[in-house]
Design a protein around this motif. Sequence first.
Motif, PDB file in Angstrom:
ATOM      1  N   GLN A  99       4.949  -7.352   4.041  1.00  0.00           N
ATOM      2  CA  GLN A  99       5.511  -8.367   3.190  1.00  0.00           C
ATOM      3  C   GLN A  99       4.743  -9.175   4.386  1.00  0.00           C
ATOM      4  OE1 GLN A  99       9.003 -10.018   2.448  1.00  0.00           O
ATOM      5  NE2 GLN A  99       8.969  -9.687   0.064  1.00  0.00           N
ATOM      6  N   GLU A 100       4.810  -9.025   5.568  1.00  0.00           N
ATOM      7  CA  GLU A 100       3.884 -10.355   6.798  1.00  0.00           C
ATOM      8  C   GLU A 100       2.349  -9.841   6.788  1.00  0.00           C
ATOM      9  OE1 GLU A 100       4.408 -10.291  11.608  1.00  0.00           O
ATOM     10  OE2 GLU A 100       6.031  -9.678  10.988  1.00  0.00           O
ATOM     11  N   ASP A 101       2.398  -9.130   6.556  1.00  0.00           N
ATOM     12  CA  ASP A 101       0.620  -8.786   6.609  1.00  0.00           C
ATOM     13  C   ASP A 101      -0.271  -9.348   5.313  1.00  0.00           C
ATOM     14  OD1 ASP A 101       0.897  -7.309   8.558  1.00  0.00           O
ATOM     15  OD2 ASP A 101       0.716  -5.644   7.890  1.00  0.00           O
TER      16      ASP A 101
ATOM     17  N   ASN B  48       1.466 -11.816   3.504  1.00  0.00           N
ATOM     18  CA  ASN B  48       1.034 -12.766   3.810  1.00  0.00           C
ATOM     19  C   ASN B  48      -0.092 -13.670   4.644  1.00  0.00           C
ATOM     20  OD1 ASN B  48       3.443 -13.570   2.069  1.00  0.00           O
ATOM     21  ND2 ASN B  48       4.507 -13.604   4.189  1.00  0.00           N
ATOM     22  N   SER B  49      -0.331 -12.815   5.536  1.00  0.00           N
ATOM     23  CA  SER B  49      -1.550 -13.194   6.666  1.00  0.00           C
ATOM     24  C   SER B  49      -3.085 -13.305   5.599  1.00  0.00           C
ATOM     25  CB  SER B  49      -1.400 -12.049   8.157  1.00  0.00           C
ATOM     26  OG  SER B  49      -0.793 -12.612   8.551  1.00  0.00           O
TER      27      SER B  49
ATOM     28  N   GLN C 169      -3.524 -16.200   4.389  1.00  0.00           N
ATOM     29  CA  GLN C 169      -3.660 -17.593   4.257  1.00  0.00           C
ATOM     30  C   GLN C 169      -5.259 -17.120   4.888  1.00  0.00           C
ATOM     31  OE1 GLN C 169      -1.545 -17.922   8.354  1.00  0.00           O
ATOM     32  NE2 GLN C 169       0.706 -17.387   7.011  1.00  0.00           N
TER      33      GLN C 169
END
Length: 329
Positions: free
Chosen positions: A300-302, A304-305, A308
């Motif tokens: 999820q963190e990657d 979300n990046s 962007q």
Amino acid sequence: MSDSSAFRVETTSRLAQWRIDSLASCFYRKSDPFKMGNWNWHLSVEKHRLLCVKLFPEISNITKDNPPIASFIVRVVTSVGDRRTFTHPEITDKQLKNNDDFVWAVEVPLAGKFIIDIEFLDLKIATPDGRQPCSIWADRLTEKRSNATALASLGQMLTDGIHTDIRINASDGSIGAHRAVIGARSPVFHSMFSHNLKEREMSSIDIPDISIEACRAFLNYIYGNIEHEDFLKHRLALVRAADKYDISDLKEACHESLVEDIDAKNVLERLQNAYLYELPKLKTSCMRYLVRFGKIYDIQEDFNSLLQCADRDLIADIFHEVLDAWKGF
């Protein structure tokens, strides 16, 4: 879920998933066969106090003569309430012949919907001469495109720099090549040498967006002299070069290879490259891996990046895929 789909295992690249809505009315269920590598496989679940998961190849002459030697990771993912994942320790080089060779007793009681997730890391078969087992996923496509005897002299011309007449300048070095060879393989190079362009006059070509190692692999492919390890290492650089210089067979070789080993570490980068260089099969496989197979939750963190900075059209495609998946779940 219909009766037929309740036994279906979905596959993509080296990943297999079996979605089970409920085991309330039965204590044993065996999946339909699914293809992975050279074999048809089955999953089965048996429910008593705990849930036992089995993975085994379908009985056949292929299994009897060449049983798979498998490396894989098995996970059980609950899809009701808080998403939870239970992972079995990695299995490495285990020979599987029957349904008792791999049994996993999940020590957490499960109820409702869940997913059995098999990520195949490698599949091997024993060699006739008794040497180390050979991976069935060792590259075959590039080997078939190279006839060793016919291209040996071309490879030597590049390696030994025999009568080179053009310099290829990469970002961190240069290498000699032959106009006739690279011009025959690339219409872009051919055009450079056929018109009064600076490349023809200066006897050099600048490719500043590629390293010397990747450039050497690029030329080795053109000359039919590429090593499989170099091909795998530089696939993304090679697909960019193939797209830029219109070498369709190299682009397709990279495309097919990149589809074969998608995982959580590379899926986002490959998705972006699939979109940028118009690689439809890779794009579809990455989307399915992320959305249909639920791996989007693991990164999820990657992800979300990515949202962007990614192209707006790519983001729209991702959300359309998510919406379609939700409709079918």
